[in-house]
Design a protein around this motif. Structure first.
Motif, PDB file in Angstrom:
ATOM      1  N   ASP A 131      -0.312  -4.270  -1.990  1.00 49.56           N
ATOM      2  CA  ASP A 131       0.287  -2.991  -2.382  1.00 49.56           C
ATOM      3  C   ASP A 131      -0.759  -1.876  -2.372  1.00 49.56           C
ATOM      4  N   LEU A 134      -1.669  -0.990   1.303  1.00 52.99           N
ATOM      5  CA  LEU A 134      -0.633  -0.201   1.953  1.00 52.99           C
ATOM      6  C   LEU A 134      -0.585   1.221   1.397  1.00 52.99           C
ATOM      7  N   SER A 135      -0.713   1.359   0.084  1.00 62.21           N
ATOM      8  CA  SER A 135      -0.696   2.676  -0.525  1.00 62.21           C
ATOM      9  C   SER A 135      -1.882   3.510  -0.037  1.00 62.21           C
ATOM     10  N   ILE A 138      -1.192   4.440   3.720  1.00 58.61           N
ATOM     11  CA  ILE A 138      -0.186   5.496   3.836  1.00 58.61           C
ATOM     12  C   ILE A 138      -0.733   6.817   3.311  1.00 58.61           C
ATOM     13  N   THR A 142      -0.656  10.281   5.440  1.00 63.09           N
ATOM     14  CA  THR A 142       0.197  11.389   5.002  1.00 63.09           C
ATOM     15  C   THR A 142      -0.617  12.594   4.556  1.00 63.09           C
ATOM     16  N   LEU A 192       6.774   7.517   6.562  1.00 62.50           N
ATOM     17  CA  LEU A 192       5.817   6.756   5.759  1.00 62.50           C
ATOM     18  C   LEU A 192       6.007   7.034   4.269  1.00 62.50           C
ATOM     19  N   THR A 193       6.241   8.271   3.927  1.00 62.10           N
ATOM     20  CA  THR A 193       6.491   8.621   2.528  1.00 62.10           C
ATOM     21  C   THR A 193       7.757   7.941   2.025  1.00 62.10           C
ATOM     22  N   ALA A 196       7.043   4.187   1.613  1.00 58.03           N
ATOM     23  CA  ALA A 196       6.228   3.907   0.429  1.00 58.03           C
ATOM     24  C   ALA A 196       7.091   3.827  -0.824  1.00 58.03           C
ATOM     25  N   LEU A 201       5.638   1.291  -3.718  1.00 59.64           N
ATOM     26  CA  LEU A 201       4.202   1.565  -3.763  1.00 59.64           C
ATOM     27  C   LEU A 201       3.933   2.819  -4.574  1.00 59.64           C
ATOM     28  N   SER A 203       2.702   6.589  -5.202  1.00 64.01           N
ATOM     29  CA  SER A 203       2.840   7.751  -4.335  1.00 64.01           C
ATOM     30  C   SER A 203       1.651   7.840  -3.392  1.00 64.01           C
ATOM     31  N   PRO A 204       1.884   8.055  -2.089  1.00 73.11           N
ATOM     32  CA  PRO A 204       0.759   8.184  -1.158  1.00 73.11           C
ATOM     33  C   PRO A 204      -0.226   9.261  -1.571  1.00 73.11           C
ATOM     34  N   ALA A 207      -2.705   7.675  -3.890  1.00 72.53           N
ATOM     35  CA  ALA A 207      -3.404   6.465  -3.478  1.00 72.53           C
ATOM     36  C   ALA A 207      -4.902   6.697  -3.514  1.00 72.53           C
TER      37      ALA A 207
END
Length: 210
Positions: A131, A134-135, A138, A142, A192-193, A196, A201, A203-204, A207
């Protein structure tokens, strides 16, 4: 009493048919079906997520997404910029990503989590969860600013680099996104947002970065 035996290791070999069966419901796009024909899908996903999280190019694990044609530049008002046809090479990639059903992706992610965690554990830094990876990945993509005007390029040997030092200082992963062009960038960043949030996940924008 003796300690209980450890749980059996998750086997990743031979999982492609099962993974494809889950993933095929994410999109009806023909190019997405072609992407799913690649081998070792779980490891490819984990490897690309880790590379992007570190700002590195995911070119090798995502080789099936490579655009056709060569990179080209053009002159505009005396400045060297990326030619429009270089951006449109990525239209298909942006179209497929935009077509992904985020709600279904969240369900599939939970179903495949044991496999994804096992693949991620083979190469991720100690203590970083899937997780978090990925966060972080992303978040990197973003946060790439969408250029308001074509970014100027300058030759460096046989290659071209960004004249703007802030753009040139970005990681290889971010530069891949920039090469897609503003329109495709917006499509990919929006999806992507959305993904997520569907995957649960953080919030990008929040991250953490390496």
């Amino acid at each position: 009493p003796p300690a209980p035996p450890p749980p059996p290791a998750v086997q990743l070999s031979g999982t492609d048919p099962r993974v494809r069966d889950f993933l095929k419901g994410l999109s009806s796009d023909a190019d997405f079906a072609r992407w799913l024909s690649a081998e070792d899908l779980v490891r490819r996903f984990a490897a690309s997520a880790n590379l992007i999280a570190e700002g590195q190019s995911p070119r090798m694990p995502l080789s099936f997404m490579a655009p056709a044609g060569a990179f080209r530049v053009t002159k505009r008002q005396g400045r060297t910029v990326t030619a429009r046809e270089s951006h449109t090479r990525y239209d298909g990639v942006a179209r497929v990503i935009s077509s992904l059903d985020a709600k279904t992706a969240g369900q599939v992610y939970q179903e495949l989590k044991p496999l994804l965690d096992a693949a991620h554990g083979e190469l991720a830094p100690p203590g970083r969860s899937l997780d978090e990876t990925l966060s972080q990945a992303i978040g990197r993509l973003t946060r790439v600013p969408v250029p308001k005007a074509p970014a100027e390029l300058t030759p460096r040997g046989a290659l071209f680099v960004y004249a703007d030092p802030d753009l040139e200082a970005l990681g290889a992963a971010e530069k891949h996104l920039l090469r897609m062009g503003p329109e495709n960038m917006r499509k990919v960043q929006a999806k992507l947002t959305e993904l997520a949030a569907a995957l649960g996940l953080p919030s990008p924008q929040q991250a953490r970065q390496p």
